[in-house]
Design a protein around this motif. Sequence first.
Motif, PDB file in Angstrom:
ATOM      1  N   ASN A  72       3.177  12.821 -33.527  1.00  0.00           N
ATOM      2  CA  ASN A  72       3.760  12.814 -32.180  1.00  0.00           C
ATOM      3  C   ASN A  72       3.249  11.620 -31.371  1.00  0.00           C
ATOM      4  O   ASN A  72       2.230  11.031 -31.697  1.00  0.00           O
ATOM      5  N   VAL A  73       3.966  11.339 -30.272  1.00  0.00           N
ATOM      6  CA  VAL A  73       3.532  10.264 -29.368  1.00  0.00           C
ATOM      7  C   VAL A  73       2.266  10.714 -28.652  1.00  0.00           C
ATOM      8  O   VAL A  73       2.252  11.732 -27.955  1.00  0.00           O
ATOM      9  N   GLN A  74       1.184   9.930 -28.835  1.00  0.00           N
ATOM     10  CA  GLN A  74      -0.108  10.263 -28.211  1.00  0.00           C
ATOM     11  C   GLN A  74      -0.560   9.202 -27.217  1.00  0.00           C
ATOM     12  O   GLN A  74      -1.427   9.432 -26.389  1.00  0.00           O
ATOM     13  N   GLY A  75       0.025   8.005 -27.337  1.00  0.00           N
ATOM     14  CA  GLY A  75      -0.325   6.902 -26.427  1.00  0.00           C
ATOM     15  C   GLY A  75       0.939   6.376 -25.774  1.00  0.00           C
ATOM     16  O   GLY A  75       1.964   6.200 -26.437  1.00  0.00           O
ATOM     17  N   LEU A  76       0.877   6.153 -24.454  1.00  0.00           N
ATOM     18  CA  LEU A  76       2.042   5.664 -23.718  1.00  0.00           C
ATOM     19  C   LEU A  76       1.619   4.491 -22.841  1.00  0.00           C
ATOM     20  O   LEU A  76       0.680   4.608 -22.051  1.00  0.00           O
ATOM     21  N   VAL A  77       2.313   3.362 -23.000  1.00  0.00           N
ATOM     22  CA  VAL A  77       2.039   2.191 -22.150  1.00  0.00           C
ATOM     23  C   VAL A  77       3.313   1.875 -21.376  1.00  0.00           C
ATOM     24  O   VAL A  77       4.375   1.655 -21.967  1.00  0.00           O
ATOM     25  N   LEU A  78       3.224   1.883 -20.040  1.00  0.00           N
ATOM     26  CA  LEU A  78       4.372   1.526 -19.198  1.00  0.00           C
ATOM     27  C   LEU A  78       4.246   0.071 -18.776  1.00  0.00           C
ATOM     28  O   LEU A  78       3.188  -0.355 -18.306  1.00  0.00           O
ATOM     29  N   VAL A  79       5.324  -0.675 -18.940  1.00  0.00           N
ATOM     30  CA  VAL A  79       5.336  -2.106 -18.595  1.00  0.00           C
ATOM     31  C   VAL A  79       6.614  -2.424 -17.804  1.00  0.00           C
ATOM     32  O   VAL A  79       7.605  -1.704 -17.924  1.00  0.00           O
ATOM     33  N   PRO A  80       6.593  -3.526 -17.029  1.00  0.00           N
ATOM     34  CA  PRO A  80       7.770  -3.812 -16.197  1.00  0.00           C
ATOM     35  C   PRO A  80       8.975  -4.414 -16.920  1.00  0.00           C
ATOM     36  O   PRO A  80      10.105  -4.244 -16.462  1.00  0.00           O
ATOM     37  N   THR A  81       8.774  -5.131 -18.014  1.00  0.00           N
ATOM     38  CA  THR A  81       9.902  -5.861 -18.619  1.00  0.00           C
ATOM     39  C   THR A  81       9.979  -5.669 -20.130  1.00  0.00           C
ATOM     40  O   THR A  81       8.989  -5.345 -20.776  1.00  0.00           O
ATOM     41  N   ARG A  82      11.166  -5.930 -20.675  1.00  0.00           N
ATOM     42  CA  ARG A  82      11.345  -5.795 -22.129  1.00  0.00           C
ATOM     43  C   ARG A  82      10.470  -6.786 -22.888  1.00  0.00           C
ATOM     44  O   ARG A  82       9.934  -6.471 -23.933  1.00  0.00           O
ATOM     45  N   GLU A  83      10.333  -8.023 -22.322  1.00  0.00           N
ATOM     46  CA  GLU A  83       9.507  -9.044 -22.990  1.00  0.00           C
ATOM     47  C   GLU A  83       8.077  -8.543 -23.149  1.00  0.00           C
ATOM     48  O   GLU A  83       7.459  -8.698 -24.196  1.00  0.00           O
ATOM     49  N   LEU A  84       7.577  -7.935 -22.082  1.00  0.00           N
ATOM     50  CA  LEU A  84       6.202  -7.435 -22.125  1.00  0.00           C
ATOM     51  C   LEU A  84       6.091  -6.240 -23.080  1.00  0.00           C
ATOM     52  O   LEU A  84       5.098  -6.104 -23.795  1.00  0.00           O
ATOM     53  N   ALA A  85       7.124  -5.408 -23.113  1.00  0.00           N
ATOM     54  CA  ALA A  85       7.108  -4.254 -24.031  1.00  0.00           C
ATOM     55  C   ALA A  85       6.961  -4.740 -25.476  1.00  0.00           C
ATOM     56  O   ALA A  85       6.151  -4.222 -26.247  1.00  0.00           O
ATOM     57  N   VAL A  86       7.748  -5.764 -25.827  1.00  0.00           N
ATOM     58  CA  VAL A  86       7.712  -6.301 -27.193  1.00  0.00           C
ATOM     59  C   VAL A  86       6.344  -6.912 -27.495  1.00  0.00           C
ATOM     60  O   VAL A  86       5.735  -6.661 -28.535  1.00  0.00           O
ATOM     61  N   GLN A  87       5.859  -7.703 -26.533  1.00  0.00           N
ATOM     62  CA  GLN A  87       4.585  -8.421 -26.722  1.00  0.00           C
ATOM     63  C   GLN A  87       3.396  -7.457 -26.848  1.00  0.00           C
ATOM     64  O   GLN A  87       2.575  -7.582 -27.754  1.00  0.00           O
TER      65      GLN A  87
END
Length: 214
Positions: A72-87
């Motif tokens: 299951n998902v145990q870690g969640l990181v929220l970011v402002p942009t798709r570029e940052l999500a990928v990076q």
Amino acid sequence: MEIQYFKDLPLSVEVMKGIEELGFSNLFPIQAQAITPLLEGKDVIGQAQTGTGKTAAFGIPMIERLNPEVKNVQGLVLVPTRELAVQVAEHISRFGKYAKLKVLPVYGGEPIGRQIHALKDGVQIVVGTPGRIIDLLERHILNLTSVKVVVLDEADRMLDMGFIDDIEYILSRVPSNRQTSLFSATIDQSVMKICSRYMKNPEKILVSKDEIAL
């Protein structure tokens, strides 16, 4: 006495292997100050610009604290942009290469099918933009009831972009006994408001602008 090297941190063999393969040995200031309290399970507020090595500062403790056996998902990181999500997802994958954790970036502007398929296969860490995370939650594809660690990355930018309601909605869907950390280039009133609402006795870490990692 501040720790200066990754090898002096209480990290697992698997994680150290990933770090050494990336050629990392010295800690940047945000890493030296944030990794230990995060490994201990404390909440952390880190003031750090992009490029200070903050992804490793929150990504490495996250990998250490999650269980690869649990799908299951145990870690969640929220970011402002798709570029940052990928990076960010790419960086965490590299640190966790030998820890057998799956990391998935989720963001809008891309067909949702692939992300749904990956989640059904089992992912431990999701890095995403608030809008797409809510979309997946509302479709009952993403379940956050097993989340142990939440990171708000570039919190000031997310607030500037009007994501406050989305962030609050997402945080209402994760267990209250999670660990929360927040990283932001500026810590203003609106950022502090989130911290006071969603964090428990957070440690504050401030890295000055002249300590940016090149």
